[in-house]
Design a protein around this motif. Structure first.
Motif, PDB file in Angstrom:
ATOM      1  N   LEU A 268       0.447  -1.148  -0.308  1.00 27.82           N
ATOM      2  CA  LEU A 268      -0.175   0.084  -0.144  1.00 27.82           C
ATOM      3  C   LEU A 268       0.543   0.933  -0.389  1.00 27.82           C
ATOM      4  O   LEU A 268       0.506   2.415  -0.183  1.00 27.82           O
ATOM      5  N   GLY A 269       2.337   1.013  -0.084  1.00 34.43           N
ATOM      6  CA  GLY A 269       2.816   2.498   0.357  1.00 34.43           C
ATOM      7  C   GLY A 269       3.982   1.905  -0.734  1.00 34.43           C
ATOM      8  O   GLY A 269       5.269   1.077  -0.387  1.00 34.43           O
ATOM      9  N   SER A 270       4.994   3.477  -1.048  1.00 37.90           N
ATOM     10  CA  SER A 270       6.393   2.811  -1.182  1.00 37.90           C
ATOM     11  C   SER A 270       7.706   2.023  -0.616  1.00 37.90           C
ATOM     12  O   SER A 270       7.591   2.974   0.350  1.00 37.90           O
TER      13      SER A 270
ATOM     14  N   GLU B 183       0.428   2.474  -4.768  1.00 37.63           N
ATOM     15  CA  GLU B 183      -0.373   1.025  -4.491  1.00 37.63           C
ATOM     16  C   GLU B 183       0.200  -0.193  -5.394  1.00 37.63           C
ATOM     17  O   GLU B 183       0.191   0.473  -6.672  1.00 37.63           O
ATOM     18  N   ARG B 184       0.683  -1.068  -4.899  1.00 36.04           N
ATOM     19  CA  ARG B 184       1.323  -2.497  -6.287  1.00 36.04           C
ATOM     20  C   ARG B 184       0.269  -3.448  -5.761  1.00 36.04           C
ATOM     21  O   ARG B 184       0.323  -3.919  -4.443  1.00 36.04           O
ATOM     22  N   PHE B 185       0.124  -4.029  -6.454  1.00 38.75           N
ATOM     23  CA  PHE B 185      -0.736  -5.491  -6.633  1.00 38.75           C
ATOM     24  C   PHE B 185      -0.273  -6.717  -7.844  1.00 38.75           C
ATOM     25  O   PHE B 185       0.630  -5.805  -8.710  1.00 38.75           O
TER      26      PHE B 185
ATOM     27  N   GLY C 208       2.538  -7.262   1.101  1.00 36.69           N
ATOM     28  CA  GLY C 208       1.412  -7.838   2.181  1.00 36.69           C
ATOM     29  C   GLY C 208       0.582  -9.629   1.087  1.00 36.69           C
ATOM     30  O   GLY C 208       0.751  -9.403   0.192  1.00 36.69           O
ATOM     31  N   ARG C 209      -0.669  -9.278   1.628  1.00 39.31           N
ATOM     32  CA  ARG C 209      -2.186  -9.557   1.204  1.00 39.31           C
ATOM     33  C   ARG C 209      -2.987  -9.422   1.355  1.00 39.31           C
ATOM     34  O   ARG C 209      -3.626  -8.744   2.360  1.00 39.31           O
TER      35      ARG C 209
ATOM     36  N   GLY D 114      -3.986   7.670  -7.804  1.00 35.95           N
ATOM     37  CA  GLY D 114      -2.673   7.797  -8.430  1.00 35.95           C
ATOM     38  C   GLY D 114      -2.883   7.628 -10.043  1.00 35.95           C
ATOM     39  O   GLY D 114      -3.715   6.169  -9.740  1.00 35.95           O
ATOM     40  N   PRO D 115      -1.374   7.429 -11.020  1.00 41.69           N
ATOM     41  CA  PRO D 115      -1.784   7.166 -12.833  1.00 41.69           C
ATOM     42  C   PRO D 115      -1.958   5.362 -12.626  1.00 41.69           C
ATOM     43  O   PRO D 115      -0.930   4.650 -10.914  1.00 41.69           O
TER      44      PRO D 115
END
Length: 367
Positions: free
Chosen positions: A283-285, A355-357, A290-291, A337-338
């Motif tokens: 959820l953050g840079s 955020e990354r998924f 996590g899950r 964000g983009p």
């Protein structure tokens, strides 16, 4: 003894009709997602997709997409039942042996097998037991009757744009009409295709696309010098027209061609999901992965809407077409964000701001 039943003839002429197709905008379906309940926690069961045992499909039956015209009883006392809105009852026969149905407000999936006779225009056909949702559709509705009748289908007859499915022991006929307008997506075959602002070879050019470009199909119709298709580049871009001769059906990652609307975003907005589970997220840079919980609504062939539940209760929605992530939506008013998407092996890596998924292909394609 009771009066003998009279048999109804099914030899009336079949008239072919064509239909265009329009894609439901993602923005409309995304609005429905605002009312979704929070996603369940890890370990929620996913729905198995009944694909085992599917035989190869006769080439003239698959892949095809149909809408219901009539449910005909052979008993004159019962007669025929015709849907008020045929597009509420559709049947998609996949080349992989999968059958997907819309039954008014319900959905059903299963497998189908056929054994053609002679030239393939007729033969035997059966459906597996269908996995069907059980929502109460507003009357009048044919969902329950059609769901029951499909279990008794034993044969088919194909003539032009009409498909007749015969029921066991002369129980009746389910008459369908082919849905026209082409597949969900096109692939450019011309070395360079000029996208016209109106369907004319002399119209101004909005864009030029090289061979292999994937396009959304927004409908086709006759125009000057041939058949023109209303298209837009997959993922966004100018909308315009290309000659049908410069296009071919886009093949999905599972090797099939899909017809009809991609209803995954609408189903997700209504809370109708095919599977759920967890996927890697951050959820953050600089934060470790996590899950996060997810739910997915699929429309076959890599068309899917994935709703991700963040640990703080927020949600993110990622849209896929042909297995490609093309955009996202948020249930919160604050900007996210983009949006960026990239591929690595069997993963789609999504970045929305910080955020990354990581979304595995199995989430999108099933199996």
């Amino acid at each position: 003894m009771g009066q003998q039943r009279q048999r109804r003839s099914c030899a009336d002429p079949w008239r072919a009709r064509g239909h265009g197709s329009k894609r439901r905008p993602l923005q409309l379906a995304a609005a429905l997602l605002l009312s979704l309940p929070l996603l369940p926690g890890p370990g929620a069961p996913s729905r198995a997709e009944p694909r085992q045992g599917a035989a190869a499909a006769p080439i003239n039956l698959a892949p095809t997409h149909w809408q219901l015209l009539d449910i005909r009883s052979m008993d004159d006392a019962i007669g025929s039942r015709r849907p008020e809105h045929p597009r509420l009852y559709t049947l998609e026969l996949g080349a992989d042996g999968r059958a997907s149905l819309r039954l008014n407000c319900n959905r059903a999936t299963g497998t189908w097998t056929a054994m053609p006779a002679g030239d393939g225009s007729s033969g035997s056909l059966r459906f597996s037991p269908l996995a069907m949702t059980r929502a109460l559709c507003p009357p009048p509705s044919l969902d329950s009757q059609l769901g029951r009748d499909l279990a008794f289908v034993r044969g088919y007859r194909l003539e032009g744009d009409r498909l007749a499915l015969s029921l066991f022991a002369d129980g009746g006929i389910l008459l369908w009409e082919r849905l026209e307008g082409g597949p969900r997506n096109w692939r450019v075959t011309a070395q360079t295709a000029a996208l016209r602002r109106v369907p004319s070879a002399t119209a101004s050019v909005a864009a030029r696309y090289p061979a292999g470009t994937l396009l959304d199909n927004l409908g086709c119709g006759k125009g000057p010098a041939g058949l023109w298709c209303d298209v837009q580049r997959l993922g966004g871009g100018p909308r315009g027209y290309l000659l049908r001769n410069d296009l071919e059906a886009a093949i999905s990652p599972d090797g099939t061609v899909h017809y009809g609307e991609d209803g995954s975003a609408l189903r997700a907005g209504q809370g109708e999901f095919d599977a759920s589970g967890e996927l890697p997220c951050s959820l953050g840079s600089g934060q470790p992965m996590g899950r996060c919980g997810f739910q997915v609504a699929r429309a076959g062939g890599g068309y899917a809407t994935v709703v991700i539940s963040l640990p703080d209760g927020r949600r993110r929605t990622v849209y896929f077409r042909l297995g490609q992530a093309i955009g996202n939506a948020s249930a919160e008013a604050a900007p996210t964000g983009p949006f960026q998407a990239s591929r690595e092996g069997d993963l789609t890596r999504i970045q929305i701001g910080d955020e990354r998924f990581e979304i595995p292909d199995a989430v999108v394609l099933g199996g």
